[in-house]
Design a protein around this motif. Sequence first.
Motif, PDB file in Angstrom:
ATOM      1  N   THR A  17      -7.365   3.107 -13.719  1.00  0.00           N
ATOM      2  CA  THR A  17      -8.485   2.489 -13.011  1.00  0.00           C
ATOM      3  C   THR A  17      -9.205   3.527 -12.169  1.00  0.00           C
ATOM      4  N   PRO A  18     -10.533   3.678 -12.353  1.00  0.00           N
ATOM      5  CA  PRO A  18     -11.285   4.597 -11.495  1.00  0.00           C
ATOM      6  C   PRO A  18     -11.658   3.925 -10.180  1.00  0.00           C
ATOM      7  N   ASN A  19     -11.804   4.727  -9.124  1.00  0.00           N
ATOM      8  CA  ASN A  19     -12.232   4.225  -7.812  1.00  0.00           C
ATOM      9  C   ASN A  19     -11.421   3.007  -7.394  1.00  0.00           C
ATOM     10  N   ALA A  20     -10.110   3.129  -7.484  1.00  0.00           N
ATOM     11  CA  ALA A  20      -9.221   1.984  -7.284  1.00  0.00           C
ATOM     12  C   ALA A  20      -8.925   1.757  -5.806  1.00  0.00           C
ATOM     13  N   PRO A  21      -9.194   0.563  -5.273  1.00  0.00           N
ATOM     14  CA  PRO A  21      -8.865   0.269  -3.879  1.00  0.00           C
ATOM     15  C   PRO A  21      -7.351   0.367  -3.653  1.00  0.00           C
ATOM     16  N   LEU A  22      -6.978   1.058  -2.591  1.00  0.00           N
ATOM     17  CA  LEU A  22      -5.563   1.212  -2.262  1.00  0.00           C
ATOM     18  C   LEU A  22      -5.142   0.407  -1.040  1.00  0.00           C
ATOM     19  N   GLY A  23      -6.101   0.089  -0.170  1.00  0.00           N
ATOM     20  CA  GLY A  23      -5.779  -0.653   1.037  1.00  0.00           C
ATOM     21  C   GLY A  23      -4.995  -1.929   0.783  1.00  0.00           C
ATOM     22  N   PRO A  24      -5.385  -2.758  -0.188  1.00  0.00           N
ATOM     23  CA  PRO A  24      -4.643  -3.998  -0.420  1.00  0.00           C
ATOM     24  C   PRO A  24      -3.199  -3.780  -0.868  1.00  0.00           C
ATOM     25  N   ARG A  25      -2.878  -2.575  -1.359  1.00  0.00           N
ATOM     26  CA  ARG A  25      -1.519  -2.294  -1.813  1.00  0.00           C
ATOM     27  C   ARG A  25      -0.622  -1.790  -0.678  1.00  0.00           C
ATOM     28  N   ALA A  26      -1.234  -1.359   0.414  1.00  0.00           N
ATOM     29  CA  ALA A  26      -0.475  -0.759   1.512  1.00  0.00           C
ATOM     30  C   ALA A  26      -0.048  -1.831   2.508  1.00  0.00           C
ATOM     31  N   TRP A  27       1.104  -1.632   3.131  1.00  0.00           N
ATOM     32  CA  TRP A  27       1.600  -2.612   4.094  1.00  0.00           C
ATOM     33  C   TRP A  27       0.672  -2.726   5.292  1.00  0.00           C
ATOM     34  N   PHE A  28       0.010  -1.634   5.669  1.00  0.00           N
ATOM     35  CA  PHE A  28      -0.945  -1.692   6.771  1.00  0.00           C
ATOM     36  C   PHE A  28      -2.249  -2.382   6.359  1.00  0.00           C
ATOM     37  N   ARG A  29      -2.479  -2.522   5.059  1.00  0.00           N
ATOM     38  CA  ARG A  29      -3.699  -3.110   4.506  1.00  0.00           C
ATOM     39  C   ARG A  29      -4.953  -2.303   4.864  1.00  0.00           C
ATOM     40  N   VAL A  30      -4.815  -0.996   4.908  1.00  0.00           N
ATOM     41  CA  VAL A  30      -5.958  -0.127   5.188  1.00  0.00           C
ATOM     42  C   VAL A  30      -5.895   1.079   4.257  1.00  0.00           C
ATOM     43  N   GLY A  31      -7.036   1.746   4.125  1.00  0.00           N
ATOM     44  CA  GLY A  31      -7.087   2.984   3.355  1.00  0.00           C
ATOM     45  C   GLY A  31      -8.194   2.961   2.329  1.00  0.00           C
ATOM     46  N   GLY A  32      -8.718   4.146   2.019  1.00  0.00           N
ATOM     47  CA  GLY A  32      -9.778   4.274   1.038  1.00  0.00           C
ATOM     48  C   GLY A  32      -9.246   4.239  -0.391  1.00  0.00           C
ATOM     49  N   PRO A  33     -10.125   4.390  -1.387  1.00  0.00           N
ATOM     50  CA  PRO A  33      -9.730   4.269  -2.789  1.00  0.00           C
ATOM     51  C   PRO A  33      -9.138   5.554  -3.361  1.00  0.00           C
ATOM     52  N   ALA A  34      -8.432   5.408  -4.450  1.00  0.00           N
ATOM     53  CA  ALA A  34      -8.002   6.557  -5.255  1.00  0.00           C
ATOM     54  C   ALA A  34      -9.123   6.903  -6.228  1.00  0.00           C
ATOM     55  N   ASP A  35      -9.340   8.209  -6.439  1.00  0.00           N
ATOM     56  CA  ASP A  35     -10.294   8.587  -7.483  1.00  0.00           C
ATOM     57  C   ASP A  35      -9.889   7.932  -8.799  1.00  0.00           C
ATOM     58  N   TRP A  36      -8.594   8.010  -9.090  1.00  0.00           N
ATOM     59  CA  TRP A  36      -8.019   7.358 -10.262  1.00  0.00           C
ATOM     60  C   TRP A  36      -6.669   6.762  -9.875  1.00  0.00           C
ATOM     61  N   LEU A  37      -6.362   5.601 -10.389  1.00  0.00           N
ATOM     62  CA  LEU A  37      -5.040   5.001 -10.236  1.00  0.00           C
ATOM     63  C   LEU A  37      -4.446   4.810 -11.626  1.00  0.00           C
ATOM     64  N   PHE A  38      -3.268   5.404 -11.837  1.00  0.00           N
ATOM     65  CA  PHE A  38      -2.592   5.306 -13.131  1.00  0.00           C
ATOM     66  C   PHE A  38      -1.254   4.600 -12.937  1.00  0.00           C
ATOM     67  N   ILE A  39      -1.088   3.489 -13.643  1.00  0.00           N
ATOM     68  CA  ILE A  39       0.179   2.755 -13.644  1.00  0.00           C
ATOM     69  C   ILE A  39       0.788   2.926 -15.037  1.00  0.00           C
ATOM     70  N   PRO A  40       1.706   3.881 -15.204  1.00  0.00           N
ATOM     71  CA  PRO A  40       2.229   4.168 -16.549  1.00  0.00           C
ATOM     72  C   PRO A  40       3.050   3.015 -17.099  1.00  0.00           C
ATOM     73  N   GLU A  41       3.017   2.896 -18.409  1.00  0.00           N
ATOM     74  CA  GLU A  41       3.768   1.838 -19.081  1.00  0.00           C
ATOM     75  C   GLU A  41       5.267   2.077 -18.978  1.00  0.00           C
ATOM     76  N   ASP A  42       5.672   3.343 -19.103  1.00  0.00           N
ATOM     77  CA  ASP A  42       7.086   3.684 -19.082  1.00  0.00           C
ATOM     78  C   ASP A  42       7.222   5.188 -18.854  1.00  0.00           C
ATOM     79  N   GLN A  43       8.429   5.698 -18.930  1.00  0.00           N
ATOM     80  CA  GLN A  43       8.663   7.121 -18.668  1.00  0.00           C
ATOM     81  C   GLN A  43       7.950   8.011 -19.690  1.00  0.00           C
ATOM     82  N   GLU A  44       7.935   7.610 -20.952  1.00  0.00           N
ATOM     83  CA  GLU A  44       7.252   8.412 -21.977  1.00  0.00           C
ATOM     84  C   GLU A  44       5.762   8.527 -21.677  1.00  0.00           C
ATOM     85  N   ASP A  45       5.154   7.432 -21.254  1.00  0.00           N
ATOM     86  CA  ASP A  45       3.737   7.420 -20.918  1.00  0.00           C
ATOM     87  C   ASP A  45       3.461   8.347 -19.730  1.00  0.00           C
ATOM     88  N   LEU A  46       4.312   8.304 -18.735  1.00  0.00           N
ATOM     89  CA  LEU A  46       4.159   9.174 -17.568  1.00  0.00           C
ATOM     90  C   LEU A  46       4.328  10.637 -17.954  1.00  0.00           C
TER      91      LEU A  46
END
Length: 306
Positions: A17-46
């Motif tokens: 995901t490009p320009n992915a919001p990170l604040g909603p994922r953080a316990w503090f609920r604050v923070g700017g976006p990631a240029d890219w967010l990658f959630i790998p399927e598994d170890q091989e993908d990573l």
Amino acid sequence: MTDVSVFPVSGLRGRLTPNAPLGPRAWFRVGGPADWLFIPEDQEDLTVFLKEKPASMPVTVLGACSNVIIRDGGIAGTVIRLARGFADIEVQGTSLIVGAAALDVTVAEHAAAAGLTGLEFLAGIPGSIGGAVRMNAGAYGSDIDAVLEWADVLACNGELRRLSRSELGFAYRHSDLPPDSVVVRASLRGVADDVSSIRDRISGIKASREASQPVRARTGGSTFRNPDGHKAWKLIDDAGCRGLRIGDAQVSEKHCNFLLNLGQASSADLETLGDTVRDKVLAQSGIDLHWEIKRIGRRSEGEKTS
């Protein structure tokens, strides 16, 4: 907006995901976006991602985001977040083979169900096992150093290594893991014991944490490390910082080694409040507190640095 079609690694199966919001994922609920967010399927993908990414691309690994302040300017490069493909827990004799994305409390509960003691302390630590290994997380009289047998780690070039406890160089809230490596799996050692007794101890830890910490607030866990021979919360209290506020960032009145977002705090507010607390403690006691919470990413434009 970033164009996902120009991402420099192809053939990935996970979610990118490009320009992915990170604040909603953080316990503090604050923070700017990631240029890219990658959630790998598994170890091989990573592994594919790490082997093929440009050497110049910054990579940041985020787990449960329970002990991190993501700065308001966001995070450059790619943020990797491990999810379901890294959350398996398997009992092998008196060991638990645990994926890095498994939550600490879930690991404690699996150990209890298997009749293995020694891992109850994990029920008092917010976060996931990957982060716990990286920072030698500990609470309630134990830590990862006391129970880890080995960890599987992917280097920044995708090479997989199995590191023993001694190779990880554990110290108080510290390991010698390279910052750009990724913990993917760990083996944790338990000792056979009565299931009901283990569950009773876990219940006691949860009750103690509930009673003494602001667990239902927007917080990030312990803010500062305990200096040798001292408790950080006591130093903060003695310096008159209990309840101290900057905007909607506040030092918890319940446990003053916790910072809170009362609703509209920015990351800059939280970090400024933490540094203010450090200054006041240093002036009052001569002791320099060190951050335990990680502060990562870019500051917003015009934000002052301490």
